[in-house]
Motif scaffolding. Structure first.
Motif, PDB file in Angstrom:
ATOM      1  N   LEU A 134     -20.929   3.082 -12.671  1.00 32.68           N
ATOM      2  CA  LEU A 134     -21.964   3.840 -12.443  1.00 32.68           C
ATOM      3  C   LEU A 134     -23.258   4.135 -13.494  1.00 32.68           C
ATOM      4  O   LEU A 134     -24.120   4.993 -13.144  1.00 32.68           O
ATOM      5  N   ILE A 135     -22.636   3.704 -14.759  1.00 38.48           N
ATOM      6  CA  ILE A 135     -23.674   3.863 -15.918  1.00 38.48           C
ATOM      7  C   ILE A 135     -24.648   2.700 -15.913  1.00 38.48           C
ATOM      8  O   ILE A 135     -24.507   1.652 -15.614  1.00 38.48           O
ATOM      9  N   MET A 136     -26.143   3.109 -15.760  1.00 40.28           N
ATOM     10  CA  MET A 136     -27.040   2.094 -15.718  1.00 40.28           C
ATOM     11  C   MET A 136     -27.784   1.807 -17.072  1.00 40.28           C
ATOM     12  O   MET A 136     -28.193   3.110 -17.649  1.00 40.28           O
ATOM     13  N   SER A 137     -28.677   1.122 -17.354  1.00 41.06           N
ATOM     14  CA  SER A 137     -29.486   0.950 -18.571  1.00 41.06           C
ATOM     15  C   SER A 137     -30.931   0.827 -18.238  1.00 41.06           C
ATOM     16  O   SER A 137     -31.397  -0.144 -17.614  1.00 41.06           O
ATOM     17  N   GLU A 138     -31.778   1.854 -18.544  1.00 41.59           N
ATOM     18  CA  GLU A 138     -33.258   2.174 -18.616  1.00 41.59           C
ATOM     19  C   GLU A 138     -33.724   2.026 -17.088  1.00 41.59           C
ATOM     20  O   GLU A 138     -34.827   2.347 -16.834  1.00 41.59           O
ATOM     21  N   THR A 139     -33.324   1.132 -16.540  1.00 40.41           N
ATOM     22  CA  THR A 139     -33.842   1.146 -15.023  1.00 40.41           C
ATOM     23  C   THR A 139     -32.437   1.089 -14.043  1.00 40.41           C
ATOM     24  O   THR A 139     -31.377   0.797 -14.456  1.00 40.41           O
ATOM     25  N   TYR A 140     -33.095   1.396 -12.710  1.00 45.65           N
ATOM     26  CA  TYR A 140     -31.644   1.290 -11.706  1.00 45.65           C
ATOM     27  C   TYR A 140     -31.124   0.025 -11.775  1.00 45.65           C
ATOM     28  O   TYR A 140     -31.871  -1.179 -11.549  1.00 45.65           O
ATOM     29  N   ALA A 141     -29.996   0.004 -11.897  1.00 43.60           N
ATOM     30  CA  ALA A 141     -29.120  -1.229 -11.996  1.00 43.60           C
ATOM     31  C   ALA A 141     -29.295  -2.042 -13.344  1.00 43.60           C
ATOM     32  O   ALA A 141     -28.958  -3.318 -13.320  1.00 43.60           O
ATOM     33  N   GLY A 142     -29.942  -1.551 -14.128  1.00 44.56           N
ATOM     34  CA  GLY A 142     -30.322  -2.175 -15.572  1.00 44.56           C
ATOM     35  C   GLY A 142     -29.110  -2.426 -16.391  1.00 44.56           C
ATOM     36  O   GLY A 142     -28.156  -1.456 -16.481  1.00 44.56           O
ATOM     37  N   ALA A 143     -28.844  -3.670 -16.776  1.00 42.39           N
ATOM     38  CA  ALA A 143     -27.615  -3.983 -17.455  1.00 42.39           C
ATOM     39  C   ALA A 143     -27.775  -3.515 -18.997  1.00 42.39           C
ATOM     40  O   ALA A 143     -28.908  -3.289 -19.462  1.00 42.39           O
ATOM     41  N   GLY A 144     -26.726  -3.037 -19.549  1.00 39.21           N
ATOM     42  CA  GLY A 144     -26.672  -2.633 -21.031  1.00 39.21           C
ATOM     43  C   GLY A 144     -25.511  -1.576 -21.023  1.00 39.21           C
ATOM     44  O   GLY A 144     -24.880  -1.166 -20.280  1.00 39.21           O
ATOM     45  N   GLU A 145     -25.678  -0.822 -22.306  1.00 39.48           N
ATOM     46  CA  GLU A 145     -24.965   0.230 -22.408  1.00 39.48           C
ATOM     47  C   GLU A 145     -23.374  -0.151 -22.603  1.00 39.48           C
ATOM     48  O   GLU A 145     -22.549   0.372 -22.044  1.00 39.48           O
ATOM     49  N   HIS A 146     -23.299  -1.469 -23.070  1.00 38.83           N
ATOM     50  CA  HIS A 146     -21.798  -1.843 -22.933  1.00 38.83           C
ATOM     51  C   HIS A 146     -20.904  -1.107 -23.947  1.00 38.83           C
ATOM     52  O   HIS A 146     -19.491  -0.892 -23.198  1.00 38.83           O
ATOM     53  N   SER A 147     -21.254  -0.801 -25.009  1.00 38.20           N
ATOM     54  CA  SER A 147     -20.462  -0.014 -25.833  1.00 38.20           C
ATOM     55  C   SER A 147     -19.837   1.375 -25.092  1.00 38.20           C
ATOM     56  O   SER A 147     -18.845   1.726 -25.050  1.00 38.20           O
TER      57      SER A 147
END
Length: 241
Positions: A210-223
């Motif tokens: 449920l965690i997204m990065s920068e935009t909806y469904a944006g990939a990232g925040e792996h850590s």
């Protein structure tokens, strides 16, 4: 940075414990009253919820009369029967077995309402989102629920009710919205897991999904996602629903 008002470790643990062990109570109510001192504390917690523009749109209708509660339960039974055909056919048998209210078993019922005219002359925070008074009222419900858990008081939210029929029964004015119908009272126990999970109705979604990065469904925040998964796997987060 320590502001001098920071929570200590025990305080932090108490807050998270209330969050993670809160339950939607239906079956565990005891035939015991709630002391006015305890109920006043719970309502004070609700009254200190955040509200956009400091509008404080809530009111609290306390229902103790058993005849009135039976009338509300009749509304619930009718609404549940209307909801059944909307449930997927393969899940209807399970749906019929679920206990979804404690209207007559709890010590009292509480209706949290939203007065939609209370802040009509103060549009701060509502100009672009007029629903903020409703969202603020939901914050009051959450405050009440968490405070109740800390007091070992159970709360169950009955959402299967015809809104207009409920308003007529409780003489709620047109401009006032009933946001939450709550069953409230002492309980025998708080279940380790949400009842709808143990009954097989659903399960908690993985936080990392449920965690997204920068935009909806944006990939990232792996850590961050990895830390969330590790904490969940070792049981640091106790499910609450």
């Amino acid at each position: 940075m320590n502001s001098g008002e920071a929570f200590g470790m025990l305080g932090r643990e108490a807050v998270y414990r209330a969050i993670f062990t809160r339950r939607d109570i239906r079956s565990q109510f005891l035939p015991e009253p709630i002391e006015d001192e305890v109920l006043a504390r719970l309502l004070m917690a609700a009254h200190h919820a955040p509200s956009v523009g400091y509008m404080q749109p809530w009111n609290f209708i306390i229902i103790r009369d058993m005849a009135r509660r039976r009338q509300v339960r009749d509304l619930f039974l009718a609404a549940r029967q209307q909801e059944l055909p909307r449930i997927a056919e393969e899940r209807q048998a399970l749906y019929r077995t679920l206990k979804l209210e404690g209207i007559c078993e709890s010590a009292l019922n509480l209706v949290v309402t939203c007065d939609r005219q209370r802040s009509q002359n103060s549009p701060l925070g509502r100009s672009h989102n007029p629903q903020m008074d409703l969202y603020s009222t939901v914050c009051a419900v959450q405050n009440f629920w968490l405070a109740a858990r800390a007091e070992d008081i159970g709360v169950g939210w009955v959402s299967i009710l015809d809104r207009e029929a409920l308003k007529r029964l409780l003489d709620i004015p047109e401009h006032v919205e009933p946001v939450a119908y709550l069953c409230v009272g002492p309980v025998s126990a708080f279940a380790a897991q949400p009842e709808l999970e143990t009954k097989g109705w659903g399960k908690r979604l993985p936080l990392s999904d449920l965690i997204m990065s920068e935009t909806y469904a944006g990939a990232g925040e792996h850590s961050l996602k990895k830390v969330a998964d590790e904490a969940t796997n070792r049981g640091a987060f106790t499910a609450g629903s």
